[in-house]
Write a protein that holds these residues in place. Structure first.
Motif, PDB file in Angstrom:
ATOM      1  N   PHE A 189       0.807  -1.217   0.000  1.00  0.00           N
ATOM      2  CA  PHE A 189       0.000   0.000   0.000  1.00  0.00           C
ATOM      3  C   PHE A 189       0.844   1.273   0.000  1.00  0.00           C
ATOM      4  O   PHE A 189       0.417   2.300  -0.537  1.00  0.00           O
ATOM      5  N   ARG A 217      -3.731   7.234  -6.023  1.00  0.00           N
ATOM      6  CA  ARG A 217      -4.262   5.898  -6.302  1.00  0.00           C
ATOM      7  C   ARG A 217      -3.982   4.948  -5.144  1.00  0.00           C
ATOM      8  O   ARG A 217      -4.834   4.141  -4.760  1.00  0.00           O
ATOM      9  N   ARG A 220      -6.350   5.666  -2.317  1.00  0.00           N
ATOM     10  CA  ARG A 220      -7.685   5.143  -2.621  1.00  0.00           C
ATOM     11  C   ARG A 220      -7.746   3.647  -2.303  1.00  0.00           C
ATOM     12  O   ARG A 220      -8.714   3.159  -1.702  1.00  0.00           O
ATOM     13  N   SER A 221      -6.694   2.931  -2.670  1.00  0.00           N
ATOM     14  CA  SER A 221      -6.626   1.500  -2.375  1.00  0.00           C
ATOM     15  C   SER A 221      -6.497   1.258  -0.877  1.00  0.00           C
ATOM     16  O   SER A 221      -7.124   0.346  -0.319  1.00  0.00           O
ATOM     17  N   SER A 224      -9.908   1.675   0.788  1.00  0.00           N
ATOM     18  CA  SER A 224     -10.967   0.732   0.415  1.00  0.00           C
ATOM     19  C   SER A 224     -10.577  -0.736   0.537  1.00  0.00           C
ATOM     20  O   SER A 224     -11.448  -1.602   0.657  1.00  0.00           O
ATOM     21  N   GLU A 225      -9.263  -1.023   0.535  1.00  0.00           N
ATOM     22  CA  GLU A 225      -8.849  -2.423   0.478  1.00  0.00           C
ATOM     23  C   GLU A 225      -8.012  -2.892   1.664  1.00  0.00           C
ATOM     24  O   GLU A 225      -7.900  -4.099   1.896  1.00  0.00           O
ATOM     25  N   SER A 230      -9.934  -0.115   5.943  1.00  0.00           N
ATOM     26  CA  SER A 230     -11.227  -0.081   5.254  1.00  0.00           C
ATOM     27  C   SER A 230     -12.397  -0.285   6.210  1.00  0.00           C
ATOM     28  O   SER A 230     -13.512   0.180   5.942  1.00  0.00           O
TER      29      SER A 230
END
Length: 391
Positions: A189, A217, A220-221, A224-225, A230
């Motif tokens: 990450f 980017r 964002r990951s 959410s991931e 998350s």
């Protein structure tokens, strides 16, 4: 317009330098390209409490939170909480913090010119600066406090390295402890750096840095991931921002009658990229050097500034950069292994006894002093691998 000292940039380092110089009777002009001090700001805003006390800065209305420790999440996500129960650091509102330093500089007698971007810099003989609206400023000494992309450093050829950590951050609702900073170590990450989550008033600041890849980017990951993050953050985010952290010691900080301070000088912690405390300390050293030069009438006395910085932070920089080199070479597997090392009672005791928010060398040196026990606990093969990274 003529002045004794022209400071380019009204961030913390620039304003603190200006305050000290003005208090000593020098004519000081601070030029800031933005219309308001403290905007835009992309910063987690964590500063050590002991460091502020050292600098004589009393906590004000800019304090958003108080941190008593950290919770570290390795790739395995088996968290490790390190706290001594006392307040170690403050989370600050950077806009209000920066403004308080600017107000103090103005109160001391400095002139603050906002919305003035330097478009031409002539450092031959007496430095001459021209702004976008045609204002010409002549000064005996110039302080470059204009951030990681310093135009002053570029103009004078002071950049040694153009390496940066690219960062992205948002503010959101999140399930995070108010008194600890959460640190996320995971090369998937945030390659080359780490992620973070910290409570700042009613919201949480969540972000990451990376030495490679697009930080937006990756963030964002991350939101959410990431298995832990998350599940903690809300769906609505605001105050999105991006920025860069210069590599530590990536610039020469003096040439002629020009000194660099703060991010413009690469004065950041090698391991975390934090620059508020170190930048303010170096601002004080720069101001003291300039005052001596004016008192003696010898501008060559400005040459002592780099030595003063290295006397205070040289060992800290060198040790931190070696450990950062080790961290950069580690895999997620290595990070997971080291997390099991950190939960050992004797290691935990060393860390908690020697941790200093503003001086990481202290705890690193304490761990190195116990090298025989450390090497035995991690195994000779893995120890040799890590030693190779450090050489």
């Amino acid at each position: 317009m003529e002045t004794d000292v022209l400071i380019i940039g009204a961030g913390p380092a620039g304003c603190f330098t200006g305050k000290i110089l003005a208090e000593h009777g020098l004519k000081v002009t601070i030029v800031e390209e933005h219309a308001e001090v403290g905007k835009p700001a992309c910063c987690t805003g964590i500063v050590g409490l002991s460091g502020l006390r050292e600098l004589g800065i009393k906590p004000g209305k800019w304090v958003l939170g108080r941190l008593r420790g950290a919770k570290i999440y390795p790739p395995s996500n088996n968290s490790i909480k390190l706290t001594r129960g006392k307040v170690e650091a403050l989370v600050v509102d950077r806009e209000k913090f920066d403004r308080s330093l600017a107000d103090a500089a103005v109160k001391a007698g400095a002139d603050l010119l906002l919305g003035r971007r330097c478009v031409d810099l002539d450092f031959n003989d007496t430095p001459l600066i021209e702004t976008q609206d045609g204002v010409k400023l002549k000064a005996r000494v110039v302080i470059g406090a204009d951030g990681p992309h310093s135009i002053v450093a570029r103009k004078l050829g002071l950049l040694v390295s153009s390496k940066y950590v690219k960062c992205a951050q948002v503010e959101t609702e999140a399930d995070v402890d108010r008194d600890v900073a959460e640190i996320y170590l995971n090369k998937s990450f945030s390659p080359g750096f780490f992620g973070w989550m910290v409570k700042a008033g009613k919201v949480a600041r969540v972000g990451l840095g990376t030495a490679a890849g697009n930080p937006v980017r990756l963030l964002r990951s991350f939101l959410s991931e990431h298995p832990v993050v998350s599940g903690k953050v809300g769906k609505v985010v605001h105050n999105r921002c991006t920025g860069v952290i210069p590599e530590c010691m990536s610039r020469r900080i003096h040439k002629g009658t020009v000194l660099l301070v703060g991010d413009a000088a690469g004065q950041v912690k090698p391991l975390t990229g934090g620059g508020i405390y170190i930048g303010l300390c170096c601002a004080k050293l720069a101001a003291e050097t300039v005052i001596r030069a004016f008192e003696s009438g010898r501008m060559r006395d400005l040459e002592s500034y780099p030595g003063a910085v290295m006397k205070k932070f040289g060992s800290e920089f060198r040790v931190g950069m070696r450990v950062k080199k080790l961290f950069d070479q580690m895999s997620n597997e290595d990070l997971n292994f080291l997390s099991t090392f950190l939960i050992q009672d004797e290691v935990r005791e060393i860390v908690l006894k020697n941790f200093d928010f503003d001086h990481h060398e202290k705890v690193i040196s304490a761990l190195v002093a116990r090298a025989p026990e450390v090497l035995k606990s991690i195994g000779i093969r893995r120890a040799l691998k890590y030693i190779k990274f450090l050489t």
